[in-house]
Design a protein around this motif. Structure first.
Motif, short mmCIF file in Angstrom:
data_model
loop_
_atom_site.label_atom_id
_atom_site.label_comp_id
_atom_site.label_asym_id
_atom_site.label_seq_id
_atom_site.Cartn_x
_atom_site.Cartn_y
_atom_site.Cartn_z
N ARG A 1 20.79 45.31 69.97
CA ARG A 1 21.26 44.93 68.58
C ARG A 1 20.48 44.12 67.85
NH1 ARG A 1 26.80 46.28 67.82
NH2 ARG A 1 26.92 44.64 66.29
N GLY A 2 19.64 43.18 68.46
CA GLY A 2 18.92 42.39 67.75
C GLY A 2 17.65 43.19 67.11
N ARG A 3 16.93 43.99 68.09
CA ARG A 3 15.73 44.71 67.59
C ARG A 3 16.46 45.89 66.63
NH1 ARG A 3 13.68 47.69 71.85
NH2 ARG A 3 15.16 47.29 73.37
N LEU A 4 17.49 46.37 66.44
CA LEU A 4 17.93 47.15 65.63
C LEU A 4 18.22 46.64 64.32
CD1 LEU A 4 20.03 49.49 67.76
CD2 LEU A 4 18.12 50.06 66.54
N GLY A 5 18.37 45.16 64.10
CA GLY A 5 18.73 44.59 62.90
C GLY A 5 20.11 44.37 62.97
N LEU A 6 21.02 44.37 63.75
CA LEU A 6 22.53 44.22 63.60
C LEU A 6 22.82 42.76 64.05
CD1 LEU A 6 23.38 47.62 65.59
CD2 LEU A 6 23.41 47.07 63.15
N ARG A 7 24.01 42.46 63.65
CA ARG A 7 24.81 41.21 64.11
C ARG A 7 25.02 41.09 65.49
NH1 ARG A 7 27.74 41.60 59.17
NH2 ARG A 7 29.32 42.55 60.37
N ARG A 8 25.19 40.24 66.18
CA ARG A 8 25.87 40.08 67.38
C ARG A 8 27.12 40.75 67.54
NH1 ARG A 8 24.14 34.45 70.62
NH2 ARG A 8 21.81 34.90 70.39
N ARG A 9 27.40 41.25 68.61
CA ARG A 9 28.78 41.78 68.79
C ARG A 9 29.90 40.64 68.66
NH1 ARG A 9 30.30 46.55 70.56
NH2 ARG A 9 28.19 46.99 71.20
N GLY A 10 30.84 41.11 67.83
CA GLY A 10 31.96 39.89 67.63
C GLY A 10 31.43 39.14 66.34
N GLN A 11 30.39 39.04 66.21
CA GLN A 11 29.87 37.84 65.12
C GLN A 11 30.29 38.25 63.86
OE1 GLN A 11 25.85 37.48 64.56
NE2 GLN A 11 25.88 35.57 63.96
N ARG A 12 30.73 37.46 63.15
CA ARG A 12 31.39 37.36 61.88
C ARG A 12 30.82 36.30 60.77
NH1 ARG A 12 36.32 39.61 60.86
NH2 ARG A 12 36.85 38.16 59.40
N LEU A 13 30.67 36.64 59.60
CA LEU A 13 30.31 35.65 58.51
C LEU A 13 31.00 34.38 58.76
CD1 LEU A 13 29.81 38.14 55.49
CD2 LEU A 13 27.88 37.41 57.00
N ASP A 14 30.35 33.46 58.46
CA ASP A 14 31.10 32.13 58.17
C ASP A 14 31.97 32.33 57.08
OD1 ASP A 14 29.78 30.44 55.66
OD2 ASP A 14 28.43 31.37 56.85
N PRO A 15 33.35 31.54 56.96
CA PRO A 15 34.08 31.68 55.83
C PRO A 15 33.44 30.99 54.47
CG PRO A 15 35.08 30.17 57.81
CD PRO A 15 33.42 30.43 58.19
N ALA A 16 32.58 30.21 54.41
CA ALA A 16 32.16 30.05 53.01
C ALA A 16 31.34 31.32 52.31
CB ALA A 16 30.97 28.92 53.04
N THR A 17 30.60 31.84 53.42
CA THR A 17 29.92 33.12 52.91
C THR A 17 30.83 34.34 52.63
OG1 THR A 17 27.80 32.37 54.15
CG2 THR A 17 28.03 34.86 53.58
N ARG A 18 31.85 34.75 53.60
CA ARG A 18 32.71 35.56 53.22
C ARG A 18 33.38 35.24 52.02
NH1 ARG A 18 34.45 34.95 58.77
NH2 ARG A 18 36.30 34.16 57.70
N LEU A 19 33.77 34.18 51.76
CA LEU A 19 34.49 33.60 50.37
C LEU A 19 33.47 33.93 48.91
CD1 LEU A 19 36.94 32.46 48.91
CD2 LEU A 19 35.95 30.34 49.22
N TRP A 20 32.50 33.22 48.87
CA TRP A 20 31.56 33.63 48.06
C TRP A 20 30.96 34.85 47.86
CZ3 TRP A 20 32.15 30.48 44.20
CH2 TRP A 20 32.56 29.38 44.44
N GLY A 21 30.74 35.61 49.12
CA GLY A 21 30.55 36.92 49.05
C GLY A 21 31.05 37.85 48.14
N TRP A 22 32.57 37.58 47.96
CA TRP A 22 33.38 38.13 47.18
C TRP A 22 33.49 37.38 45.87
CZ3 TRP A 22 34.80 43.00 47.24
CH2 TRP A 22 34.74 43.53 48.41
N LEU A 23 33.71 36.14 45.75
CA LEU A 23 33.99 35.36 44.45
C LEU A 23 32.74 35.65 43.40
CD1 LEU A 23 35.68 31.97 45.54
CD2 LEU A 23 36.57 34.25 44.79
#
Length: 605
Positions: free
Chosen positions: A55-77
């Motif tokens: 997953r690292g070499r393919l440019g993916l997030r780690r399995r089960g890894q999520r954006l931090d709450p602030a990024t998720r929030l401002w990524g929409w706002l």
């Protein structure tokens, strides 16, 4: 799979003399026995470790890894905020002008006809004066000029059906009804582009900037406030581009899942046999690629608006194959080229192209359903007239539909009539010849009190925001360098948008074409400029191997003060330019001197 391991795992060390060493592992031992002079051989890894590595070499997030709450929030706002701005700019005073302008004279009346008859009926007019009179009666709510005789139109029906949604909601006797659908998809395009930028660049600031730049671009704004087909084309191609990016991520995640147990089994066998692991001969197919199916639906919709959507089918299909090839090579598939063709390319083709074709045919449903549609009875009527039927092996309905397409194809390739605002595609990137959508006759000009000057004028000019387009032309050099020298897949993705919706127009430079067609690739112009800003500010993360990054595309770096200064300066100047040209994008009454002061180039007049 043979992998160099400069730092041996599980506590192994190198030869004290500095040379390479082999670690021979015993099942009952906890410490390695050193054998100088050979390379390191490591024990089999767990499936979890293999999965993380892939997953690292393919440019993916780690399995089960999520954006931090602030990024998720401002990524929409952030994207939602600029989308609201875009909606206000596109919807305010949408009824002005209160008459059909430019090619609205075709598409709005055809949309009303589809809504009324189920097919495009004719609005017969002997000359331009009679056409203007019909338009005036239409705007007043008098639709008696519509005949039941089918009209010969040269574009598919979906875009006009989308216009009809606004007519149904707000009526066909006002500009809000004519233009609502165009304004709606224009605002939605801003949201989609901002979310695409977030996925590409991993930065909320860059994503919000991309959405803002599209919201305040003159080409996109004027098309969103005018009932033409090109805004709907741009929308569906952009939706397909978003689906293409999602397919890239989901396909790579599926490849990692399928390759992980195979690699683990091979490492275990190699360890038992005391040899180095071999690379995988094959990696199984990833299954049905639903995001690519969705992209096919969106591209079929794009073609159902205008035929130029077919270039996006071709280019995005090639991009999907190239990404599949690179992914299979990355996971260590020995026959990666064959695997990419048989287990990647063929399923991708079947997911994308037939889906787009079937969707396109379905957009003609009302034409098939109405026997009075233009040329609907062509094949059936030929035998009655004593003529042979070409392609007689086809059912009459399909044969008539195919003949209609041949007629449209001939029209599009032979259109060479001169037009005041015709523009060669080589001039589009610098917006050298914009299209004037509205300029009332002298006798209809606003009175002096409308602008406080002796002479008042009104114009809607389809001119892109000069700051955005001119800086994007510079940033295109950065994008090309990143794609070719830096092998940045994000740069190639953005260039695919140019290749799909811009480059093909050079093959039609001999016919009458206009700068406003460039709205179909405005989103990629904005992404190009955003890429350049990310590079200049240091906010653009690397496209390669990722372990801890927030997004699958690239890790956004924290901007420096200088980076923030560059970003805010450019966006501030772009906003100032939008305020400066707003009256000419929306047809506000202004003094002639004010208008003349905006005509920076003689070719803009």
């Amino acid at each position: 799979m043979s992998t160099p391991d400069p730092a041996p795992a599980h506590g192994a060390a190198r030869d004290p003399d500095g040379g390479p060493a082999e670690v021979r592992w015993h099942r009952t031992d906890t410490e390695p026995v050193w054998r100088p002079g050979t390379t390191v051989r490591r024990p089999p890894r767990s499936e979890r470790d293999i999965d993380e590595d892939l997953r690292g070499r393919l440019g993916l997030r780690r399995r089960g890894q999520r954006l931090d709450p602030a990024t998720r929030l401002w990524g929409w706002l952030g994207p939602l905020a600029v989308t609201v701005l875009a909606a206000v700019m596109r919807l305010v005073n949408l009824n002005h002008p209160g008459r059909l302008i430019f090619d609205e004279t075709y598409y709005v009346k055809q949309a009303f006809s589809l809504m009324t008859l189920g097919y495009e009926g004719d609005w017969p007019a002997e000359d331009d004066d009679e056409k203007d009179a019909i338009n005036a009666r239409f705007a007043a709510g008098d639709y008696s000029d519509l005949s039941t005789e089918a009209d010969y139109v040269v574009h598919p029906q979906l875009g006009k059906w989308m216009i009809a949604v606004g007519l149904r909601l707000f009526g066909a006797d006002n500009g809000a009804g004519w233009r609502f659908s165009a304004a709606l998809v224009g605002a939605l395009s801003v949201l989609i582009l901002a979310r695409i930028a977030l996925r590409l660049f991993g930065s909320v600031a860059l994503a919000t900037t991309a959405g803002l730049l599209l919201a305040i671009d003159g080409i996109h704004l004027t098309i969103s406030r005018t009932s033409l087909l090109d805004g709907f084309l741009a929308f569906w191609v952009l939706v397909s581009f978003w689906c293409l990016l999602r397919d890239r991520e989901s396909t790579r995640a599926a490849l990692a899942r399928r390759a992980t147990p195979l690699i683990a089994a091979e490492e275990a066998r190699a360890f038992e046999a005391g040899r180095a692991p071999r690379s995988l001969a094959t990696v199984p197919p990833v299954g049905i690629r639903w995001w690519l199916v969705a992209a096919g639906v969106a591209l079929g919709m794009a073609c159902g608006v205008k035929w130029s959507g077919i270039y996006a089918v071709a280019v995005f299909g090639v991009v999907a194959f190239a990404w599949e090839l690179a992914a299979r090579r990355t996971v260590g598939e020995r026959r990666w080229l064959t695997g990419s063709v048989l287990r990647g390319g063929v399923p991708a083709f079947l997911a994308l192209v037939p889906t787009a074709a079937v969707t396109y045919v379905l957009t003609w449903a009302s034409w098939f359903a109405n026997p009075d549609s233009y040329r609907r009875q062509w094949a059936a009527d030929l035998p009655a007239a004593g003529e042979s039927v070409p392609r007689g092996w086809l059912p009459d309905a399909l044969n008539s539909w195919w003949e209609y397409h041949l007629v449209m194809w001939d029209f599009h390739n032979s259109l060479e009539s001169e037009h005041t605002y015709a523009a060669h595609p080589a001039t589009w990137l610098l917006q050298l010849r914009p299209t004037s959508f509205f300029w009332p006759a002298d006798e209809e000009a606003p009175p002096p009190e409308a602008c406080g000057a002796d002479r008042c004028v009104e114009q809607i000019t389809n001119l892109g925001n000069p700051l955005i387009w001119w800086l994007a032309a510079v940033a295109l050099g950065v994008l090309l360098h990143a794609a070719i020298a830096g092998r940045d897949w994000r740069a190639w993705a953005i260039l695919a948008g140019y290749g799909a919706m811009y480059v093909p127009w050079f093959a039609y430079a001999h016919r009458t074409i206009f700068t406003f067609y460039s709205v179909a690739f405005v989103p990629y112009v904005v992404l190009c400029l955003t890429f350049g800003l990310g590079w200049a500010t240091g906010m653009l993360g690397p496209p390669g191997r990722r372990r801890e990054g927030l997004l699958s595309a690239g890790e956004a770096a924290r901007p420096t003060r200088a980076g923030w200064a560059i970003l805010l300066t450019v966006t501030g100047l772009a906003v100032a330019a939008a305020v400066f040209w707003w009256p000419l994008w929306t047809g506000q009454p202004v003094s002639y001197d004010f208008w003349r002061g905006h005509m920076w180039l003689p070719s803009w007049i």
